[in-house]
Design a protein around this motif. Sequence first.
Motif, PDB file in Angstrom:
ATOM      1  N   ASP A 190      29.953  12.543  57.568  1.00 63.25           N
ATOM      2  CA  ASP A 190      30.570  13.510  56.840  1.00 63.25           C
ATOM      3  C   ASP A 190      31.822  12.985  56.014  1.00 63.25           C
ATOM      4  OD1 ASP A 190      31.037  16.263  56.220  1.00 63.25           O
ATOM      5  OD2 ASP A 190      32.790  16.328  57.811  1.00 63.25           O
ATOM      6  N   HIS A 192      34.523  12.220  56.339  1.00 64.16           N
ATOM      7  CA  HIS A 192      35.897  12.992  56.524  1.00 64.16           C
ATOM      8  C   HIS A 192      36.798  12.865  57.773  1.00 64.16           C
ATOM      9  CE1 HIS A 192      37.877  17.018  56.416  1.00 64.16           C
ATOM     10  NE2 HIS A 192      37.446  17.117  55.153  1.00 64.16           N
ATOM     11  N   LYS A 206      39.086  13.812  52.741  1.00 67.78           N
ATOM     12  CA  LYS A 206      37.912  12.853  52.477  1.00 67.78           C
ATOM     13  C   LYS A 206      38.324  11.440  52.928  1.00 67.78           C
ATOM     14  CE  LYS A 206      36.468  15.636  48.657  1.00 67.78           C
ATOM     15  NZ  LYS A 206      36.149  15.923  47.116  1.00 67.78           N
ATOM     16  N   HIS A 345      35.684  11.739  44.510  1.00 73.12           N
ATOM     17  CA  HIS A 345      34.715  12.733  43.896  1.00 73.12           C
ATOM     18  C   HIS A 345      33.316  12.479  43.969  1.00 73.12           C
ATOM     19  CE1 HIS A 345      38.179  14.358  41.965  1.00 73.12           C
ATOM     20  NE2 HIS A 345      38.457  13.204  41.203  1.00 73.12           N
ATOM     21  N   TYR A 346      32.967  11.393  44.509  1.00 73.73           N
ATOM     22  CA  TYR A 346      31.576  11.173  44.843  1.00 73.73           C
ATOM     23  C   TYR A 346      30.792  11.692  46.336  1.00 73.73           C
ATOM     24  CZ  TYR A 346      32.332   6.868  41.981  1.00 73.73           C
ATOM     25  OH  TYR A 346      32.404   6.126  40.941  1.00 73.73           O
ATOM     26  N   SER A 347      29.846  12.246  46.350  1.00 75.28           N
ATOM     27  CA  SER A 347      29.327  12.901  47.533  1.00 75.28           C
ATOM     28  C   SER A 347      29.080  11.897  48.599  1.00 75.28           C
ATOM     29  CB  SER A 347      28.001  13.842  47.267  1.00 75.28           C
ATOM     30  OG  SER A 347      27.088  13.098  46.523  1.00 75.28           O
ATOM     31  N   MET A 348      28.460  10.717  48.173  1.00 72.46           N
ATOM     32  CA  MET A 348      28.216   9.745  48.979  1.00 72.46           C
ATOM     33  C   MET A 348      29.228   8.771  49.228  1.00 72.46           C
ATOM     34  SD  MET A 348      26.810   6.792  50.587  1.00 72.46           S
ATOM     35  CE  MET A 348      26.598   5.653  48.956  1.00 72.46           C
ATOM     36  N   ARG A 349      29.879   8.651  50.394  1.00 69.84           N
ATOM     37  CA  ARG A 349      31.155   7.562  50.080  1.00 69.84           C
ATOM     38  C   ARG A 349      31.166   6.609  51.277  1.00 69.84           C
ATOM     39  NH1 ARG A 349      33.202  12.814  49.306  1.00 69.84           N
ATOM     40  NH2 ARG A 349      33.844  13.090  51.554  1.00 69.84           N
ATOM     41  N   GLN A 416      26.768  22.979  60.091  1.00 70.04           N
ATOM     42  CA  GLN A 416      26.787  21.851  59.236  1.00 70.04           C
ATOM     43  C   GLN A 416      25.913  20.877  59.422  1.00 70.04           C
ATOM     44  OE1 GLN A 416      28.818  22.255  56.477  1.00 70.04           O
ATOM     45  NE2 GLN A 416      29.491  24.263  57.212  1.00 70.04           N
ATOM     46  N   ARG A 418      24.685  16.981  57.843  1.00 72.22           N
ATOM     47  CA  ARG A 418      24.666  15.928  56.939  1.00 72.22           C
ATOM     48  C   ARG A 418      23.812  14.831  57.046  1.00 72.22           C
ATOM     49  NH1 ARG A 418      27.769  19.232  55.769  1.00 72.22           N
ATOM     50  NH2 ARG A 418      29.946  19.131  55.620  1.00 72.22           N
TER      51      ARG A 418
END
Length: 440
Positions: A190, A192, A206, A345-349, A416, A418
Amino acid sequence: MSQYYASNGYEPVFVLNHLWNGDVETMVNYYRKVNEHGLDPKLFKPDHLTAMVSRFKAAKSSIKTTREAYYAMAKLEIALANSLINYSGDLQFGVMNPKKLYSRYFIKTARPDSLSMGRVFHIEDMHAYLDSIQPKSPEYVALKKAYLEGFVANKMSKEETRRILLVNMERLRWKNKPAESRYVYVNIPDFHLDVIDSGKSVLGMKVFVGEGRNKQYLNSLENYNDTCKEDKPFPHETPLLYSVIHSVEVNPVWNIPRSIATKEIIVQAADDPYYLSNKGINVYHNDKLVKDPETIDWSKVDPRKDEYEFKQQPGEQNSLGKIKFLFDNRSSVYLHDTPAKDAFHYSMRAVSHGCVRLEKPLDLAHSLFRDTTRYNLIAKDMQEDDPSPQDIGLRPKVPVYITYVTCWADQDGKLQFRRDVYGQDIVLYDHMKKFLYGNM
């Protein structure tokens, strides 16, 4: 089982206490419904047990000797005890041992032992016992409901959804969850972090995590190649762990690991002689500070000789940012700030070298230290123009739990999902599929 029977005069407690009162039928009925958990009823041999009981009850008149009676009774006794021990263990502890699956799994996880197994020999109310060992957490109930209803996730096939529900139900059966009411929770897929207090998130942000083997998402639970079946993590993957945050370092010095120094720092210095000074990196040779590192021809330095050490000083360029949160672990990872804010801001971190980089480190400090003089000192020191390292202890210490979950029910009850950035779903599914309903 052998130890129990030897210590109790080999008394057949299952035959004596459960055969004639309907308890065996209750056991078999529960076994047949274990497919509701995604497990195959054949694991517990309900048909075989039913047949054994029928033959035993019908054989009363045909048994001619005491020896024959004891032999038939012993076979049935062992079969009944063994099936219930296996059933109890699988539902309470999971069918897989994560420590045997994952090479970077450092979370204390209870497994079936003589104490948990021994409970089956002292059951007074079979129905109550079997009901008590069913997983009942709200998270588990939500996933089980979705599995039974054939729920299909957005942009996933029915089969991929089924598999992701199954592996995450198994994770929820593992006895590795934090016992404390307040802890820091990081979920790797996630990207997160949450601070959990009394079951609810009181702070979320994040994070970056370590670079993962499946970061391109080329393999999925429905389609994966044979090389994905065993856990072969990338060098930078963040480990799964449980520890306790004991202190923070404000304006930290970064002791650059040798692997990063040889693969990145020396290469950059060879391209730009002023790279080191611009990044605030001090160079040491034989524990002595090198005054003019830009005069060294870094292209001729042999990284295998490990001649130099590199330390990045506190400041805006420091890769650890303004603060790091420390906890004991064998992988030398921690939570820390980062100057690279745009990447949030990236979705894949999954982009770090293994540590967890924080979007809002000062907020985390405030959540852990609360409104104390120590927090005020942290906030002040993080704003210093001429920063210097400062260690500040955390009292009371706060647990940190870094885990890997790809499907869960959020606080509103919505499921959810992922993606499997480390391929750990694939490893788990491939090992447990022989236990799953419809796969045996």
